[in-house]
Design a protein around this motif. Structure first.
Motif, PDB file in Angstrom:
ATOM      1  N   THR A 131      40.070  28.074  31.541  1.00  0.00           N
ATOM      2  CA  THR A 131      41.395  28.683  31.493  1.00  0.00           C
ATOM      3  C   THR A 131      41.635  29.475  32.771  1.00  0.00           C
ATOM      4  O   THR A 131      40.708  30.120  33.293  1.00  0.00           O
ATOM      5  CB  THR A 131      41.544  29.606  30.272  1.00  0.00           C
ATOM      6  N   PRO A 132      42.861  29.449  33.294  1.00  0.00           N
ATOM      7  CA  PRO A 132      43.175  30.284  34.461  1.00  0.00           C
ATOM      8  C   PRO A 132      43.011  31.773  34.185  1.00  0.00           C
ATOM      9  O   PRO A 132      42.973  32.573  35.123  1.00  0.00           O
ATOM     10  CB  PRO A 132      44.647  29.949  34.738  1.00  0.00           C
ATOM     11  N   ALA A 133      42.876  32.142  32.926  1.00  0.00           N
ATOM     12  CA  ALA A 133      42.676  33.559  32.596  1.00  0.00           C
ATOM     13  C   ALA A 133      41.398  34.111  33.206  1.00  0.00           C
ATOM     14  O   ALA A 133      41.270  35.334  33.389  1.00  0.00           O
ATOM     15  CB  ALA A 133      42.649  33.747  31.084  1.00  0.00           C
ATOM     16  N   PHE A 134      40.447  33.259  33.543  1.00  0.00           N
ATOM     17  CA  PHE A 134      39.220  33.750  34.175  1.00  0.00           C
ATOM     18  C   PHE A 134      39.527  34.481  35.475  1.00  0.00           C
ATOM     19  O   PHE A 134      38.905  35.500  35.784  1.00  0.00           O
ATOM     20  CB  PHE A 134      38.255  32.598  34.448  1.00  0.00           C
ATOM     21  N   ALA A 135      40.491  33.969  36.245  1.00  0.00           N
ATOM     22  CA  ALA A 135      40.829  34.614  37.512  1.00  0.00           C
ATOM     23  C   ALA A 135      41.425  35.994  37.275  1.00  0.00           C
ATOM     24  O   ALA A 135      41.110  36.961  37.984  1.00  0.00           O
ATOM     25  CB  ALA A 135      41.792  33.735  38.301  1.00  0.00           C
ATOM     26  N   GLU A 136      42.278  36.115  36.262  1.00  0.00           N
ATOM     27  CA  GLU A 136      42.871  37.415  35.934  1.00  0.00           C
ATOM     28  C   GLU A 136      41.803  38.385  35.460  1.00  0.00           C
ATOM     29  O   GLU A 136      41.795  39.563  35.840  1.00  0.00           O
ATOM     30  CB  GLU A 136      43.951  37.224  34.870  1.00  0.00           C
ATOM     31  N   MET A 137      40.873  37.897  34.642  1.00  0.00           N
ATOM     32  CA  MET A 137      39.797  38.764  34.163  1.00  0.00           C
ATOM     33  C   MET A 137      38.895  39.198  35.300  1.00  0.00           C
ATOM     34  O   MET A 137      38.419  40.341  35.339  1.00  0.00           O
ATOM     35  CB  MET A 137      39.004  38.054  33.065  1.00  0.00           C
ATOM     36  N   GLY A 138      38.642  38.292  36.241  1.00  0.00           N
ATOM     37  CA  GLY A 138      37.829  38.658  37.394  1.00  0.00           C
ATOM     38  C   GLY A 138      38.480  39.738  38.229  1.00  0.00           C
ATOM     39  O   GLY A 138      37.817  40.680  38.685  1.00  0.00           O
ATOM     40  N   ALA A 139      39.805  39.624  38.408  1.00  0.00           N
ATOM     41  CA  ALA A 139      40.520  40.616  39.204  1.00  0.00           C
ATOM     42  C   ALA A 139      40.592  41.963  38.492  1.00  0.00           C
ATOM     43  O   ALA A 139      40.501  43.025  39.127  1.00  0.00           O
ATOM     44  CB  ALA A 139      41.928  40.102  39.501  1.00  0.00           C
ATOM     45  N   ARG A 140      40.721  41.953  37.182  1.00  0.00           N
ATOM     46  CA  ARG A 140      40.915  43.190  36.426  1.00  0.00           C
ATOM     47  C   ARG A 140      39.610  43.862  36.032  1.00  0.00           C
ATOM     48  O   ARG A 140      39.498  45.081  36.048  1.00  0.00           O
ATOM     49  CB  ARG A 140      41.750  42.888  35.184  1.00  0.00           C
ATOM     50  N   LEU A 141      38.607  43.067  35.675  1.00  0.00           N
ATOM     51  CA  LEU A 141      37.379  43.618  35.113  1.00  0.00           C
ATOM     52  C   LEU A 141      36.149  43.404  35.996  1.00  0.00           C
ATOM     53  O   LEU A 141      35.124  44.051  35.785  1.00  0.00           O
ATOM     54  CB  LEU A 141      37.111  42.988  33.737  1.00  0.00           C
ATOM     55  N   GLY A 142      36.247  42.490  36.953  1.00  0.00           N
ATOM     56  CA  GLY A 142      35.120  42.168  37.798  1.00  0.00           C
ATOM     57  C   GLY A 142      35.138  42.961  39.088  1.00  0.00           C
ATOM     58  O   GLY A 142      35.829  43.984  39.177  1.00  0.00           O
ATOM     59  N   PRO A 143      34.415  42.482  40.110  1.00  0.00           N
ATOM     60  CA  PRO A 143      33.560  41.289  40.067  1.00  0.00           C
ATOM     61  C   PRO A 143      32.320  41.531  39.212  1.00  0.00           C
ATOM     62  O   PRO A 143      31.964  42.670  38.922  1.00  0.00           O
ATOM     63  CB  PRO A 143      33.201  41.067  41.537  1.00  0.00           C
ATOM     64  N   PHE A 144      31.669  40.420  38.831  1.00  0.00           N
ATOM     65  CA  PHE A 144      30.547  40.491  37.917  1.00  0.00           C
ATOM     66  C   PHE A 144      29.243  40.176  38.642  1.00  0.00           C
ATOM     67  O   PHE A 144      29.157  39.191  39.372  1.00  0.00           O
ATOM     68  CB  PHE A 144      30.753  39.520  36.755  1.00  0.00           C
ATOM     69  N   ASP A 145      28.248  41.010  38.415  1.00  0.00           N
ATOM     70  CA  ASP A 145      26.932  40.781  39.011  1.00  0.00           C
ATOM     71  C   ASP A 145      26.250  39.565  38.403  1.00  0.00           C
ATOM     72  O   ASP A 145      25.445  38.902  39.061  1.00  0.00           O
ATOM     73  CB  ASP A 145      26.050  42.012  38.813  1.00  0.00           C
ATOM     74  N   LEU A 146      26.561  39.294  37.138  1.00  0.00           N
ATOM     75  CA  LEU A 146      25.948  38.178  36.426  1.00  0.00           C
ATOM     76  C   LEU A 146      26.981  37.581  35.484  1.00  0.00           C
ATOM     77  O   LEU A 146      27.668  38.309  34.766  1.00  0.00           O
ATOM     78  CB  LEU A 146      24.733  38.659  35.619  1.00  0.00           C
ATOM     79  N   THR A 147      27.097  36.262  35.501  1.00  0.00           N
ATOM     80  CA  THR A 147      27.915  35.577  34.501  1.00  0.00           C
ATOM     81  C   THR A 147      27.011  34.645  33.698  1.00  0.00           C
ATOM     82  O   THR A 147      26.116  34.003  34.248  1.00  0.00           O
ATOM     83  CB  THR A 147      29.051  34.745  35.135  1.00  0.00           C
TER      84      THR A 147
END
Length: 333
Positions: free
Chosen positions: A229-245
């Motif tokens: 889902t394109p929502a991953f990009a929004e989540m990355g911008a809002r909650l990330g970046p993530f050290d581990l996925t």
């Protein structure tokens, strides 16, 4: 009617994604139109291609005492023990032999669980992505009720399952997408996924999710089970970046492209989330699709950067500060 026989309904009021059933933001189908015939053909001709041809090696889980700043132990399928800034979080724990409503019929475990439930450290939280049998396991939940005191963080509606199974009310934290709660210093945010839910004949009356886990210093994204889902990009911008996925790479198929990512889509999602290190999950433990057993991990290594991928055998613990090179332990199986 006595309390022991009381019907427990999901609590789903207030969700904008619910109108009697839950819906994905990006519409999709659990079965692609016109694919029924090909699915039945695949069922008849699949044979044992989805199973390993030998014994799956297990990594011995070391004694676990103090949680590291950032580490992950893959326990098979989507089950993982996470260490984030000194906290222990258990994700989608499934210790059962069969992911099915029946103890004798349905997908059977392809390798043993690499550690015993009683060997778990004292947990700070248990997170659940959705209520499918390969992610929410009744015997495991009942064992965790007795052996642990940590709360269960679940998407809306799943509290009904837990209450019926005997989880105390004060150990249930039920969230909708974008809602957050805390376990110690860890902020747990229930995030969007593109999937579906259901146990037995009822479908989509409970929510499905991924999870963002943010400590004072480190961030982890747990995908559970989801289509791209394109929502991953929004989540990355809002909650990330993530050290581990930790993202699912298996159980995909042309017949259900909207609800399970293939390895290439999982690598894209990792990038959308601003991920640094990628641990693939949702493969190797149960035969749930028509691809061969090791195809998901081989495709991932072609699609992605192997230096950013950690792929331990079940039971393998990875310190994210010093990720090990991929060893292709599955070769020949």
């Amino acid at each position: 009617m006595g309390a022991s026989r009381r019907r427990i309904e999901p609590e789903v009021t207030g969700s904008p994604h619910y109108d009697g059933v839950f819906h994905n933001v990006l519409p999709g189908s659990t079965l692609a139109p016109g694919s029924t015939a090909s699915m039945f053909k695949s069922l008849l001709t699949r044979g044992d291609r989805g199973k390993p041809q030998g014994v799956v090696p297990l990594a011995p889980v070391p004694p676990l005492t103090e949680a590291a700043d950032l580490a992950a132990t893959w326990l098979g399928h989507a089950s993982a023990l996470l260490e984030i800034d000194g906290h222990w979080i258990l994700a989608d724990p499934v210790w059962g032999d069969r992911v099915s409503p029946s103890p004798t019929v349905g997908p059977h475990r392809l390798h043993p669980v690499p550690m015993a439930l009683e060997d778990l450290p004292r947990l700070d939280a248990v997170i659940i992505s959705h209520d499918h049998y390969d992610h929410l396991d009744l015997p495991t939940v009942r064992a965790l009720i007795a052996s642990q005191s940590a709360p269960f963080f679940v998407p809306m509606g799943i509290g009904a399952h837990l209450r019926k199974w005997g989880v105390p009310e004060d150990r249930i934290v039920e969230l909708g997408w974008n809602d957050s709660s805390k376990a110690g210093e860890i902020t747990l945010t229930c995030t969007e996924a593109r999937h579906f839910s259901g146990r037995g004949l009822k479908r989509d009356v409970t929510l499905w999710s991924s999870w963002s886990l943010a400590g004072p210093e480190h961030r982890v994204f747990f995908g559970g089970d989801t289509g791209y889902t394109p929502a991953f990009a929004e989540m990355g911008a809002r909650l990330g970046p993530f050290d581990l996925t930790l993202l699912p790479i298996g159980a995909y198929g042309d017949q259900w492209p909207d609800i399970h990512m293939n390895p290439e889509q999982a690598w894209r999602a990792h990038g959308d989330l601003g991920g640094k290190i990628f641990m693939p999950i949702h493969w190797a433990t149960f035969d749930l699709a028509f691809h061969t057993w090791a195809e998901p991990i081989e495709r991932l290594l072609v699609a992605g950067n192997p230096k950013s991928i950690v792929a331990p055998p079940p039971g393998g613990r990875v310190l994210v500060s010093s990720p090990p090179a991929v060893t292709r332990w599955w070769a020949g199986l």
